[in-house]
Design a protein around this motif. Sequence first.
Motif, PDB file in Angstrom:
ATOM      1  N   ALA A  41       0.618  -1.149   0.087  1.00 48.28           N
ATOM      2  CA  ALA A  41      -0.002  -0.043   0.079  1.00 48.28           C
ATOM      3  C   ALA A  41       1.074   1.694   0.002  1.00 48.28           C
ATOM      4  O   ALA A  41       1.855   1.770   0.616  1.00 48.28           O
ATOM      5  CB  ALA A  41      -0.709  -0.011   1.210  1.00 48.28           C
ATOM      6  N   ARG A  70      -0.709  -0.283  -4.424  1.00 46.74           N
ATOM      7  CA  ARG A  70      -2.360  -0.230  -4.175  1.00 46.74           C
ATOM      8  C   ARG A  70      -2.094   0.922  -3.526  1.00 46.74           C
ATOM      9  O   ARG A  70      -0.986   1.437  -2.387  1.00 46.74           O
ATOM     10  CB  ARG A  70      -2.906  -1.013  -2.990  1.00 46.74           C
ATOM     11  CG  ARG A  70      -3.159  -2.110  -3.223  1.00 46.74           C
ATOM     12  CD  ARG A  70      -4.078  -3.070  -2.326  1.00 46.74           C
ATOM     13  NE  ARG A  70      -4.814  -4.130  -2.925  1.00 46.74           N
ATOM     14  CZ  ARG A  70      -4.641  -5.415  -1.980  1.00 46.74           C
ATOM     15  NH1 ARG A  70      -5.034  -5.357  -1.431  1.00 46.74           N
ATOM     16  NH2 ARG A  70      -5.390  -6.452  -2.673  1.00 46.74           N
ATOM     17  N   ALA A  71      -3.395   1.867  -3.557  1.00 43.14           N
ATOM     18  CA  ALA A  71      -2.961   3.698  -3.852  1.00 43.14           C
ATOM     19  C   ALA A  71      -4.850   3.972  -4.180  1.00 43.14           C
ATOM     20  O   ALA A  71      -5.697   3.006  -5.124  1.00 43.14           O
ATOM     21  CB  ALA A  71      -1.711   4.090  -4.355  1.00 43.14           C
ATOM     22  N   ASN A  72      -4.785   4.989  -3.896  1.00 40.30           N
ATOM     23  CA  ASN A  72      -6.137   5.840  -3.712  1.00 40.30           C
ATOM     24  C   ASN A  72      -6.338   6.208  -5.776  1.00 40.30           C
ATOM     25  O   ASN A  72      -4.726   6.950  -6.339  1.00 40.30           O
ATOM     26  CB  ASN A  72      -6.083   7.185  -3.069  1.00 40.30           C
ATOM     27  CG  ASN A  72      -6.612   7.092  -2.105  1.00 40.30           C
ATOM     28  OD1 ASN A  72      -6.938   5.885  -1.511  1.00 40.30           O
ATOM     29  ND2 ASN A  72      -5.742   7.505  -0.956  1.00 40.30           N
ATOM     30  N   SER A  73      -7.040   5.852  -6.357  1.00 34.23           N
ATOM     31  CA  SER A  73      -7.054   6.785  -8.015  1.00 34.23           C
ATOM     32  C   SER A  73      -7.209   8.099  -7.590  1.00 34.23           C
ATOM     33  O   SER A  73      -7.332   8.575  -7.191  1.00 34.23           O
ATOM     34  CB  SER A  73      -8.811   6.479  -8.065  1.00 34.23           C
ATOM     35  OG  SER A  73      -9.030   6.675  -9.082  1.00 34.23           O
ATOM     36  N   ASP A  75      -3.928   9.093  -7.379  1.00 32.66           N
ATOM     37  CA  ASP A  75      -2.557   9.165  -6.826  1.00 32.66           C
ATOM     38  C   ASP A  75      -1.327   8.954  -8.263  1.00 32.66           C
ATOM     39  O   ASP A  75      -1.644   8.256  -8.973  1.00 32.66           O
ATOM     40  CB  ASP A  75      -2.031   8.328  -5.759  1.00 32.66           C
ATOM     41  CG  ASP A  75      -2.696   9.479  -4.770  1.00 32.66           C
ATOM     42  OD1 ASP A  75      -3.542  10.225  -5.323  1.00 32.66           O
ATOM     43  OD2 ASP A  75      -3.028   8.131  -3.597  1.00 32.66           O
ATOM     44  N   PHE A 126      -2.487   5.891 -10.712  1.00 35.32           N
ATOM     45  CA  PHE A 126      -3.422   5.394 -10.213  1.00 35.32           C
ATOM     46  C   PHE A 126      -4.424   5.887 -10.903  1.00 35.32           C
ATOM     47  O   PHE A 126      -5.718   6.358 -10.218  1.00 35.32           O
ATOM     48  CB  PHE A 126      -3.441   5.119  -9.098  1.00 35.32           C
ATOM     49  CG  PHE A 126      -2.330   4.304  -8.152  1.00 35.32           C
ATOM     50  CD1 PHE A 126      -2.622   3.070  -8.456  1.00 35.32           C
ATOM     51  CD2 PHE A 126      -0.699   4.580  -8.133  1.00 35.32           C
ATOM     52  CE1 PHE A 126      -1.841   2.198  -7.534  1.00 35.32           C
ATOM     53  CE2 PHE A 126      -0.007   3.527  -7.613  1.00 35.32           C
ATOM     54  CZ  PHE A 126       0.117   3.181  -7.189  1.00 35.32           C
ATOM     55  N   ASP A 127      -4.865   5.768 -12.417  1.00 41.47           N
ATOM     56  CA  ASP A 127      -5.607   6.568 -13.409  1.00 41.47           C
ATOM     57  C   ASP A 127      -7.327   5.927 -12.742  1.00 41.47           C
ATOM     58  O   ASP A 127      -7.054   4.615 -13.877  1.00 41.47           O
ATOM     59  CB  ASP A 127      -4.877   6.764 -14.260  1.00 41.47           C
ATOM     60  CG  ASP A 127      -4.313   7.728 -15.464  1.00 41.47           C
ATOM     61  OD1 ASP A 127      -4.208   8.993 -13.992  1.00 41.47           O
ATOM     62  OD2 ASP A 127      -3.543   8.256 -15.978  1.00 41.47           O
ATOM     63  N   VAL A 129      -7.430   3.795 -11.234  1.00 44.01           N
ATOM     64  CA  VAL A 129      -7.371   2.519 -10.771  1.00 44.01           C
ATOM     65  C   VAL A 129      -7.101   2.684  -9.478  1.00 44.01           C
ATOM     66  O   VAL A 129      -6.160   3.499  -8.912  1.00 44.01           O
ATOM     67  CB  VAL A 129      -7.302   1.372 -11.672  1.00 44.01           C
ATOM     68  CG1 VAL A 129      -7.234   1.114 -12.443  1.00 44.01           C
ATOM     69  CG2 VAL A 129      -5.127   1.652 -11.778  1.00 44.01           C
ATOM     70  N   SER A 130      -7.189   1.517  -8.393  1.00 49.37           N
ATOM     71  CA  SER A 130      -6.655   1.642  -6.904  1.00 49.37           C
ATOM     72  C   SER A 130      -5.332   0.683  -6.955  1.00 49.37           C
ATOM     73  O   SER A 130      -4.671   0.662  -6.079  1.00 49.37           O
ATOM     74  CB  SER A 130      -7.730   1.006  -5.794  1.00 49.37           C
ATOM     75  OG  SER A 130      -8.729  -0.104  -6.020  1.00 49.37           O
ATOM     76  N   GLU A 131      -5.111  -0.439  -8.370  1.00 48.72           N
ATOM     77  CA  GLU A 131      -4.009  -1.258  -7.982  1.00 48.72           C
ATOM     78  C   GLU A 131      -2.979  -1.128  -8.844  1.00 48.72           C
ATOM     79  O   GLU A 131      -4.305  -1.299 -10.146  1.00 48.72           O
ATOM     80  CB  GLU A 131      -4.332  -2.752  -7.678  1.00 48.72           C
ATOM     81  CG  GLU A 131      -3.980  -3.481  -7.636  1.00 48.72           C
ATOM     82  CD  GLU A 131      -3.842  -4.846  -6.816  1.00 48.72           C
ATOM     83  OE1 GLU A 131      -4.644  -4.498  -5.720  1.00 48.72           O
ATOM     84  OE2 GLU A 131      -4.002  -5.668  -7.529  1.00 48.72           O
TER      85      GLU A 131
END
Length: 159
Positions: A41, A70-73, A75, A126-127, A129-131
Amino acid sequence: MSKRTSYIFILSFVAVTILGIVVGAWLFVGQEKYVNEKTIALGEERHDEMDVNLSGLCPGMSRLYEINLRANSGDGFKITMAFERAEADSLAQFVDVEVRACGETVDSAKLSEYLDGKQISFPVKFDGVSEINVEIVYSMGRDVGDEAQNAEADFKIVI
């Protein structure tokens, strides 16, 4: 059951058994059969590690290691990977490394180059997507000879 039918049954059973053994051995030795996976993460400046042990790698074989970021969409991050020697590294000169992010190759070189200090650095966004999946493929060419027999490499990747 006649004698002839019994012989046909026995021969069929033996043939199917041998075929199963051959196909199983081919699947076991052939493809990228070894997968090691890690999920990280992402957030602020952060470091994580992945231990890698390459032993039993034979000419023509490859191993796949996966890192799921993993990150926020929305980022974006710059990912840097450094390889640190552990104990054994006699296999390093025979192994090619390819690093792919989102299905595209971001870097490739001999494992020995990475263990000698070459780093990998690439941006990820992370366009929607979250992963994001990062694949590291370690492979040994089919032309490597006996000099790689019983060789291994232990190291860690610092991310």
